[in-house]
Design an enzyme around this catalytic site. Structure first.
Site, mmCIF file in Angstrom:
data_model
loop_
_atom_site.group_PDB
_atom_site.id
_atom_site.type_symbol
_atom_site.label_atom_id
_atom_site.label_comp_id
_atom_site.label_asym_id
_atom_site.label_seq_id
_atom_site.Cartn_x
_atom_site.Cartn_y
_atom_site.Cartn_z
ATOM 1 C CG ASP A 122 -2.012 1.073 1.181
ATOM 2 O OD1 ASP A 122 -2.769 1.270 0.310
ATOM 3 O OD2 ASP A 122 -2.028 1.870 2.170
ATOM 4 C CG HIS A 162 -0.115 5.825 1.422
ATOM 5 N ND1 HIS A 162 1.177 6.338 1.314
ATOM 6 C CD2 HIS A 162 -0.684 5.730 2.637
ATOM 7 C CE1 HIS A 162 1.609 6.334 2.786
ATOM 8 N NE2 HIS A 162 0.376 6.027 3.527
#
Ligand code: COI
Length: 332
Positions: free
Chosen positions: A259, A297
């Site tokens: 991520d 993210h």
């Protein structure tokens, strides 16, 4: 009291408005642009600054804030690795963060990605797009059979432990500062090497520090169990991407879910219009693999977390302005 909040996104606005409605004595100017050399002058005449960005808070920006008499900078996120600490200190600027806006938000994504890797969902989705509804060769593995290695047992790591235990997985962990309760339960191994050697799934939950930059590298990958899966919902700098790619190529690493990515700034949360236009060959290499999951993210990006990020940061900024301190002040 006047606060300027930089980089406010549309999804944050309702939470900011709600906070303002409950604080009639505080004036908050919401500025969609990030805090940098071009926008810092807007902070003149304000008492405090609230911001979130991955871009660096440079010495030039902090010196300018200092020259305006601003002594409080409240971040809406956890990480403080992009602040020029020396410049903040020399200007007497106190910095706060939001250390726990929602540990569950991050932990739940980490576990989701573990499950997606084990159940090979990316492969099935890809096959389905091509009209292929077959099973083989994508037979899955079960979470209850895995040993999950948790690197760092702060709030997020501990939440991951709680969730995977619910699936019946075995948990081991490493942290230079062990949690007393987990220690009593015998969860910890003594060294990172032991963690790597014994984990089927390794999940990283450490902050970005100088000492742990590229902690996942050729040498440490060499220490890992063959066929390990690696999850990183923490910080991109923890993983040497080239070493990860080599590990995936050799089959030593069976899968990875990222991520965060060491070169994500300026790439994640940008719409490039097409895959070809993404300007990062290594990232595209990873994205094209069916055993690698990339999310831009998004672990923090839940309603609860975003609300808490905005409102806790504003609370902390008021406290810094009024009292010169806050329970969320960060020692830089
Ligand atoms: C942090 O809180 O430091 C994060 O990583 C989330 C950020 C992208 C908002």
């Amino acid at each position: 009291m006047k606060i300027i909040a930089y980089g406010i996104r549309n999804d944050e606005k309702p939470y900011l408005d709600e906070w303002v409605a409950n604080h009639p004595d505080v004036e908050v100017k919401s500025e969609p642009k990030l805090l940098d050399e071009n926008t810092v002058d807007e902070a003149k005449d304000f008492d405090g600054v609230v911001a979130y960005q991955q871009k660096t808070y440079t010495a030039t920006v902090l010196d300018k804030l200092g020259s305006f008499g601003i002594k409080s900078l409240s971040l809406r996120n956890v990480g403080v690795d992009n602040i020029d600490a020396e410049a903040a200190k020399r200007n007497g600027i106190k910095v706060s963060n939001v250390p726990a806006y929602s540990p569950a938000a991050i932990a739940e994504l980490a576990v989701t990605e573990m499950m997606r890797l084990l159940r090979r969902t990316k492969k099935f989705e890809d096959k389905e797009r091509h009209g292929n509804l077959t099973w083989a060769p994508d037979i899955a593995e079960e979470m209850n059979q895995q040993t999950v290695g948790v690197f760092a047992t702060g709030r997020i790591g501990r939440q991951v432990i709680d969730i995977v235990r619910g699936f019946g997985a075995k948990v081991i962990a490493y942290d230079p500062y062990p949690n007393p309760k987990l220690k009593k339960e015998g969860v910890y191994v003594d060294t990172p090497e032991e963690l790597y050697k014994n984990s089927d799934i390794l999940t990283l939950h450490a902050p970005a520090l100088k000492e742990n930059e590229h902690m996942i590298n050729d040498e440490t990958i060499g220490q890992m169990k063959d066929g390990i899966r690696i999850i990183n919902c923490a910080r991109g700098s923890l993983i040497d991407t080239d070493a990860l790619i080599r590990g995936l190529d050799s089959g030593k690493i069976k899968g990875a879910a990222l991520d965060v990515y060491e070169d994500e700034v300026g790439i994640f949360n940008v719409d490039f219009g097409s895959f070809d236009k993404i300007p990062d060959a290594r990232l595209k290499n990873l994205m094209e693999r069916d055993n690698v999951l990339i999310t831009p993210h998004i672990a923090f990006y839940t309603k609860v977390a975003v609300k808490n990020m905005v409102q806790y940061a504003l609370d902390a900024n008021v406290s810094l302005i009024k009292t010169g301190t806050s329970d969320k002040e960060v020692k830089l």
